[in-house]
Write a protein that holds these residues in place. Structure first.
Motif, PDB file in Angstrom:
ATOM      1  N   ARG A 174     -12.344   5.239   5.020  1.00  0.00           N
ATOM      2  CA  ARG A 174     -12.542   3.810   5.253  1.00  0.00           C
ATOM      3  C   ARG A 174     -13.055   3.121   3.992  1.00  0.00           C
ATOM      4  N   ARG A 190     -10.210   3.063   1.227  1.00  0.00           N
ATOM      5  CA  ARG A 190      -9.211   2.022   1.484  1.00  0.00           C
ATOM      6  C   ARG A 190      -9.766   0.635   1.220  1.00  0.00           C
ATOM      7  N   HIS A 191     -11.014   0.416   1.590  1.00  0.00           N
ATOM      8  CA  HIS A 191     -11.634  -0.893   1.395  1.00  0.00           C
ATOM      9  C   HIS A 191     -11.738  -1.226  -0.096  1.00  0.00           C
ATOM     10  N   ALA A 243      -8.123  -1.599  -1.662  1.00  0.00           N
ATOM     11  CA  ALA A 243      -7.502  -2.867  -1.260  1.00  0.00           C
ATOM     12  C   ALA A 243      -8.151  -4.044  -1.981  1.00  0.00           C
ATOM     13  N   THR A 275      -2.008  -9.145   4.317  1.00  0.00           N
ATOM     14  CA  THR A 275      -2.052  -7.853   5.007  1.00  0.00           C
ATOM     15  C   THR A 275      -3.183  -6.979   4.486  1.00  0.00           C
ATOM     16  N   LEU A 276      -3.463  -7.043   3.191  1.00  0.00           N
ATOM     17  CA  LEU A 276      -4.598  -6.286   2.664  1.00  0.00           C
ATOM     18  C   LEU A 276      -5.917  -6.840   3.193  1.00  0.00           C
ATOM     19  N   GLU A 277      -6.005  -8.146   3.350  1.00  0.00           N
ATOM     20  CA  GLU A 277      -7.208  -8.769   3.907  1.00  0.00           C
ATOM     21  C   GLU A 277      -7.432  -8.302   5.337  1.00  0.00           C
ATOM     22  N   VAL A 278      -6.364  -8.231   6.120  1.00  0.00           N
ATOM     23  CA  VAL A 278      -6.477  -7.747   7.488  1.00  0.00           C
ATOM     24  C   VAL A 278      -6.913  -6.284   7.491  1.00  0.00           C
ATOM     25  N   GLU A 279      -6.361  -5.489   6.579  1.00  0.00           N
ATOM     26  CA  GLU A 279      -6.768  -4.081   6.481  1.00  0.00           C
ATOM     27  C   GLU A 279      -8.250  -3.940   6.152  1.00  0.00           C
ATOM     28  N   MET A 280      -8.736  -4.818   5.270  1.00  0.00           N
ATOM     29  CA  MET A 280     -10.128  -4.710   4.826  1.00  0.00           C
ATOM     30  C   MET A 280     -11.116  -5.242   5.862  1.00  0.00           C
ATOM     31  N   GLY A 297     -10.255  -6.644   9.181  1.00  0.00           N
ATOM     32  CA  GLY A 297      -9.916  -6.542  10.590  1.00  0.00           C
ATOM     33  C   GLY A 297      -9.530  -7.859  11.233  1.00  0.00           C
ATOM     34  N   TRP A 345      -7.495 -12.004  10.323  1.00  0.00           N
ATOM     35  CA  TRP A 345      -6.765 -12.833   9.378  1.00  0.00           C
ATOM     36  C   TRP A 345      -7.745 -13.688   8.577  1.00  0.00           C
TER      37      TRP A 345
END
Length: 133
Positions: A58, A61-62, A65, A109-114, A116, A118
């Motif tokens: 986690r 990835r954070h 990203a 999409t990277l913001e959503v990944e980081m 959770g 939009w």
């Protein structure tokens, strides 16, 4: 030198814009590479510290990203400068629009990944997260 062979202000401006765009491209690439290396190093130290593997993943990835997002901002700025100041044609503006659209999609999409959620949504309140746990 006569007036016909002397560089004009526009030629100087174009040269400065080319160098600025190149510098921003280099900065964007450097940011992505350096923050990727940081993410790898941090994950390695966490692994040696016997942190839970899912927590390491986690964090990795954070950080990765975040580096990509910041690097993309530099690269978009370079593309804008190059297109507007150096190569202003309908073809280059169309190419810029496609590049910016793709990079914006990647950023979202990277913001959503980081995070959770939009970018235009409010993050969930901490009390709501505690109630779910």
């Amino acid at each position: 030198m006569n007036a016909a062979t002397e560089p004009t202000v526009m030629q100087y401006a174009r040269l400065v814009a080319e160098y600025a765009a190149a510098a921003l491209e280099i900065a964007g690439i450097a940011v992505i590479v350096l923050l990727a290396l940081y993410a790898i190093g941090r994950a390695g130290t966490m692994l040696l510290g016997r942190v839970d593997h899912s927590e390491i993943f986690r964090h990795f990835r954070h950080h990765l990203a975040g580096g990509i997002l910041l690097g993309l901002e530099f690269l978009i700025a370079a593309d804008i400068i190059h297109t507007v100041a150096v190569d202003l044609t309908f073809t280059s503006v169309g190419s810029l629009a496609i590049i910016v659209a793709i990079r914006t999609f990647l950023s979202f999409t990277l913001e959503v990944e980081m995070t959770g959620h939009w970018p235009w949504q409010n993050p969930p309140a901490k009390t709501e997260q505690k109630d779910r746990a």
